[in-house]
Design a protein around this motif. Structure first.
Motif, PDB file in Angstrom:
ATOM      1  N   ILE A 125     -60.951 -16.585   2.572  1.00 19.93           N
ATOM      2  CA  ILE A 125     -61.409 -15.273   3.065  1.00 19.93           C
ATOM      3  C   ILE A 125     -60.558 -14.144   2.509  1.00 19.93           C
ATOM      4  CG2 ILE A 125     -60.016 -15.396   5.204  1.00 19.93           C
ATOM      5  CD1 ILE A 125     -62.466 -13.954   6.594  1.00 19.93           C
ATOM      6  N   GLY A 126     -61.180 -12.975   2.361  1.00 21.23           N
ATOM      7  CA  GLY A 126     -60.457 -11.783   1.946  1.00 21.23           C
ATOM      8  C   GLY A 126     -61.244 -10.542   2.306  1.00 21.23           C
ATOM      9  N   THR A 127     -60.531  -9.426   2.435  1.00 21.17           N
ATOM     10  CA  THR A 127     -61.204  -8.133   2.566  1.00 21.17           C
ATOM     11  C   THR A 127     -61.413  -7.635   1.140  1.00 21.17           C
ATOM     12  OG1 THR A 127     -60.050  -7.666   4.645  1.00 21.17           O
ATOM     13  CG2 THR A 127     -61.034  -5.801   3.521  1.00 21.17           C
ATOM     14  N   VAL A 128     -62.600  -7.110   0.882  1.00 20.54           N
ATOM     15  CA  VAL A 128     -62.962  -6.812  -0.507  1.00 20.54           C
ATOM     16  C   VAL A 128     -62.197  -5.624  -1.106  1.00 20.54           C
ATOM     17  CG1 VAL A 128     -65.261  -7.852  -0.332  1.00 20.54           C
ATOM     18  CG2 VAL A 128     -64.937  -5.421   0.217  1.00 20.54           C
ATOM     19  N   GLN A 129     -62.351  -5.494  -2.407  1.00 23.50           N
ATOM     20  CA  GLN A 129     -61.627  -4.476  -3.179  1.00 23.50           C
ATOM     21  C   GLN A 129     -61.808  -3.060  -2.603  1.00 23.50           C
ATOM     22  OE1 GLN A 129     -62.841  -4.059  -7.371  1.00 23.50           O
ATOM     23  NE2 GLN A 129     -60.662  -4.173  -7.817  1.00 23.50           N
ATOM     24  N   GLY A 130     -60.694  -2.360  -2.507  1.00 28.48           N
ATOM     25  CA  GLY A 130     -60.728  -0.965  -2.048  1.00 28.48           C
ATOM     26  C   GLY A 130     -60.635  -0.819  -0.546  1.00 28.48           C
ATOM     27  N   ASP A 131     -60.650  -1.934   0.165  1.00 29.60           N
ATOM     28  CA  ASP A 131     -60.694  -1.883   1.632  1.00 29.60           C
ATOM     29  C   ASP A 131     -59.415  -2.478   2.224  1.00 29.60           C
ATOM     30  OD1 ASP A 131     -61.470  -2.033   4.360  1.00 29.60           O
ATOM     31  OD2 ASP A 131     -63.565  -2.173   3.727  1.00 29.60           O
ATOM     32  N   VAL A 183     -57.666 -22.760   6.163  1.00 29.25           N
ATOM     33  CA  VAL A 183     -57.949 -21.377   5.782  1.00 29.25           C
ATOM     34  C   VAL A 183     -57.011 -20.880   4.682  1.00 29.25           C
ATOM     35  CG1 VAL A 183     -57.998 -18.986   6.614  1.00 29.25           C
ATOM     36  CG2 VAL A 183     -58.900 -20.809   8.052  1.00 29.25           C
ATOM     37  N   VAL A 184     -57.607 -20.304   3.653  1.00 26.68           N
ATOM     38  CA  VAL A 184     -56.822 -19.639   2.610  1.00 26.68           C
ATOM     39  C   VAL A 184     -57.150 -18.155   2.725  1.00 26.68           C
ATOM     40  CG1 VAL A 184     -56.375 -19.438   0.136  1.00 26.68           C
ATOM     41  CG2 VAL A 184     -56.997 -21.651   1.109  1.00 26.68           C
ATOM     42  N   ASP A 185     -56.149 -17.356   3.074  1.00 31.61           N
ATOM     43  CA  ASP A 185     -56.367 -15.922   3.307  1.00 31.61           C
ATOM     44  C   ASP A 185     -55.821 -15.128   2.125  1.00 31.61           C
ATOM     45  OD1 ASP A 185     -56.487 -13.320   4.172  1.00 31.61           O
ATOM     46  OD2 ASP A 185     -55.676 -13.732   6.165  1.00 31.61           O
ATOM     47  N   LEU A 186     -56.714 -14.455   1.405  1.00 30.54           N
ATOM     48  CA  LEU A 186     -56.289 -13.698   0.217  1.00 30.54           C
ATOM     49  C   LEU A 186     -55.795 -12.294   0.558  1.00 30.54           C
ATOM     50  CD1 LEU A 186     -59.175 -14.672  -2.268  1.00 30.54           C
ATOM     51  CD2 LEU A 186     -56.933 -15.752  -2.012  1.00 30.54           C
ATOM     52  N   GLY A 187     -55.885 -11.919   1.826  1.00 30.87           N
ATOM     53  CA  GLY A 187     -55.391 -10.602   2.221  1.00 30.87           C
ATOM     54  C   GLY A 187     -56.471  -9.537   2.112  1.00 30.87           C
ATOM     55  N   ASN A 188     -56.030  -8.299   1.880  1.00 36.28           N
ATOM     56  CA  ASN A 188     -57.011  -7.217   1.784  1.00 36.28           C
ATOM     57  C   ASN A 188     -57.024  -6.641   0.369  1.00 36.28           C
ATOM     58  OD1 ASN A 188     -54.664  -5.726   1.707  1.00 36.28           O
ATOM     59  ND2 ASN A 188     -54.919  -4.823   3.715  1.00 36.28           N
ATOM     60  N   PHE A 194     -60.975 -13.212  -6.293  1.00 41.67           N
ATOM     61  CA  PHE A 194     -61.814 -14.193  -5.580  1.00 41.67           C
ATOM     62  C   PHE A 194     -62.191 -15.324  -6.543  1.00 41.67           C
ATOM     63  CE2 PHE A 194     -62.800 -10.944  -2.264  1.00 41.67           C
ATOM     64  CZ  PHE A 194     -62.779 -11.744  -1.133  1.00 41.67           C
ATOM     65  N   VAL A 195     -62.611 -14.946  -7.763  1.00 39.75           N
ATOM     66  CA  VAL A 195     -63.045 -15.942  -8.751  1.00 39.75           C
ATOM     67  C   VAL A 195     -61.909 -16.937  -9.028  1.00 39.75           C
ATOM     68  CG1 VAL A 195     -63.672 -16.263 -11.188  1.00 39.75           C
ATOM     69  CG2 VAL A 195     -64.806 -14.495  -9.830  1.00 39.75           C
ATOM     70  N   GLN A 196     -60.725 -16.406  -9.313  1.00 38.11           N
ATOM     71  CA  GLN A 196     -59.569 -17.245  -9.614  1.00 38.11           C
ATOM     72  C   GLN A 196     -59.251 -18.180  -8.448  1.00 38.11           C
ATOM     73  OE1 GLN A 196     -58.369 -17.357 -12.580  1.00 38.11           O
ATOM     74  NE2 GLN A 196     -56.867 -18.919 -12.019  1.00 38.11           N
ATOM     75  N   ALA A 197     -59.303 -17.619  -7.235  1.00 34.90           N
ATOM     76  CA  ALA A 197     -58.967 -18.417  -6.049  1.00 34.90           C
ATOM     77  C   ALA A 197     -60.003 -19.516  -5.815  1.00 34.90           C
ATOM     78  CB  ALA A 197     -58.860 -17.516  -4.823  1.00 34.90           C
ATOM     79  N   ARG A 221     -70.472  -7.047  -6.051  1.00 36.88           N
ATOM     80  CA  ARG A 221     -69.778  -7.280  -7.333  1.00 36.88           C
ATOM     81  C   ARG A 221     -69.052  -8.628  -7.333  1.00 36.88           C
ATOM     82  NH1 ARG A 221     -68.248  -1.916  -6.687  1.00 36.88           N
ATOM     83  NH2 ARG A 221     -66.076  -2.451  -6.296  1.00 36.88           N
ATOM     84  N   THR A 222     -68.509  -9.011  -6.181  1.00 33.73           N
ATOM     85  CA  THR A 222     -67.784 -10.286  -6.109  1.00 33.73           C
ATOM     86  C   THR A 222     -68.762 -11.457  -6.296  1.00 33.73           C
ATOM     87  OG1 THR A 222     -66.183  -9.264  -4.634  1.00 33.73           O
ATOM     88  CG2 THR A 222     -66.195 -11.670  -4.694  1.00 33.73           C
ATOM     89  N   ILE A 223     -69.930 -11.344  -5.653  1.00 29.87           N
ATOM     90  CA  ILE A 223     -70.924 -12.416  -5.803  1.00 29.87           C
ATOM     91  C   ILE A 223     -71.361 -12.513  -7.271  1.00 29.87           C
ATOM     92  CG2 ILE A 223     -73.263 -13.178  -5.183  1.00 29.87           C
ATOM     93  CD1 ILE A 223     -72.740 -12.103  -2.365  1.00 29.87           C
ATOM     94  N   GLN A 224     -71.566 -11.342  -7.898  1.00 33.34           N
ATOM     95  CA  GLN A 224     -71.947 -11.342  -9.327  1.00 33.34           C
ATOM     96  C   GLN A 224     -70.860 -11.999 -10.176  1.00 33.34           C
ATOM     97  OE1 GLN A 224     -72.969  -7.382 -10.618  1.00 33.34           O
ATOM     98  NE2 GLN A 224     -74.539  -7.237  -9.023  1.00 33.34           N
ATOM     99  N   ALA A 225     -69.599 -11.679  -9.864  1.00 35.08           N
ATOM    100  CA  ALA A 225     -68.484 -12.245 -10.637  1.00 35.08           C
ATOM    101  C   ALA A 225     -68.452 -13.770 -10.478  1.00 35.08           C
ATOM    102  CB  ALA A 225     -67.161 -11.632 -10.188  1.00 35.08           C
TER     103      ALA A 225
END
Ligand code: B12
Length: 212
Positions: free
Chosen positions: A94-100, A120-125, A132-135, A159-163
């Motif tokens: 999980i993560g909060t998306v870019q800019g947020d 749970v792997v938490d990528l932060g905000n 996200f792709v790398q993780a 954009r994340t889903i597209q990536a």
């Protein structure tokens, strides 16, 4: 008993990080549950902060101290929310998306998910699509969760889903999205697999995903 909970709401509103820990311990010693503290103490306080912020009666620095107070209490109740002894159900990233930068709701979803037995792997905000792709490549989660609290950052979910699609990883994961401005309609439009409006609903959705 409910007096302690209203004091906790007040402590969130005032950003009273000094006393909220003591109030949390006191509430637990009076046999209030971690869920009571969260749902009847902390959340109503944060809802009030949201209303006052929108009305222009509270400003960003005050909201930050309120958020810190809420986190201070959540740090104490976290192990209790997690403590259901459930078996590991799958990996949840999980993560909060870019800019947020909003992460309270995301943290809550992560805590509840852990409590339900997910690893749970938490990528932060402020997490960029490429992060996200790398993780996803490294962690190979069953489910990816994205949180956004701003109408302006919701597009980063898209954009994340597209990536993930471009990296050839989309089919390997189930994607769920959430956060105050997000709707199930929006989730569908951007090609997510699901939406949940709160942390317990996110857990139910995740369980349905891994059961399939
Ligand atoms: C706290 C807060 C802040 C704090 C954040 C601190 C932190 N560490 O998170 C600070 C002060 C930093 C902040 C900053 C800003 N904020 Co602010 N903030 C809030 C506030 C008051 C509370 C949010 C919150 O934590 N709620 C409590 C949590 C538990 O609820 P939640 O996040 O909704 O999460 C639940 C569900 O949505 C869901 N969920 C959440 N994530 C996920 C993920 C998945 C996968 C799933 C399934 C479910 C799910 O489950 C959660 C638990 O039940 C809201 C108002 C509000 N009431 O929402 C404004 C609000 C979100 N902020 C707002 C704004 C405008 C800003 C700023 C732009 C202000 C500014 N001018 O600088 C900045 C933006 C900074 C940035 N780049 O991100 C607006 C957004 C308006 C909009 N529609 O875009 C709001 C709505 C206030 C308002 N009414 O104007 N903010």
């Amino acid at each position: 008993m409910s007096e302690i909970l209203s004091k906790m709401s007040e402590a969130v509103i005032k950003g009273d990080t000094d006393n909220i820990g003591m109030l949390t311990e006191l509430a637990l010693s009076k046999d209030l549950t971690a869920e009571d503290i969260l749902n009847k103490g902390l959340m109503p306080g944060m809802d009030h902060v949201g209303v006052e912020f929108r009305a222009g009666n509270m400003f960003v620095p005050e909201v930050i101290v309120s958020a810190r107070a809420m986190q201070a209490s959540m740090n104490i109740i976290r192990p209790l929310l997690v403590e259901t002894g459930a078996e590991l159900t799958g990996k949840f990233l999980i993560g909060t998306v870019q800019g947020d930068l909003h992460d309270i709701g995301k943290n809550l979803v992560a805590i509840m998910m852990e409590g339900a037995g997910f690893e749970v792997v938490d990528l932060g905000n402020d997490v960029a699509p490429e992060t996200f792709v790398q993780a996803v490549k490294e962690e190979k989660p069953a489910i990816v969760g994205m949180s956004a609290l701003l109408t302006t950052t919701m597009r980063a979910m898209d954009r994340t889903i597209q990536a993930l699609e471009e990296a050839g990883l989309r089919e390997q994961v189930k994607i769920m999205v959430g956060g105050a401005p997000v709707t199930s309609d929006f989730a569908q439009r951007i090609g997510a697999d699901g939406y949940a409006s709160n942390a317990p609903a996110a857990v139910d959705l995740a369980k349905r995903f891994v059961a399939k």
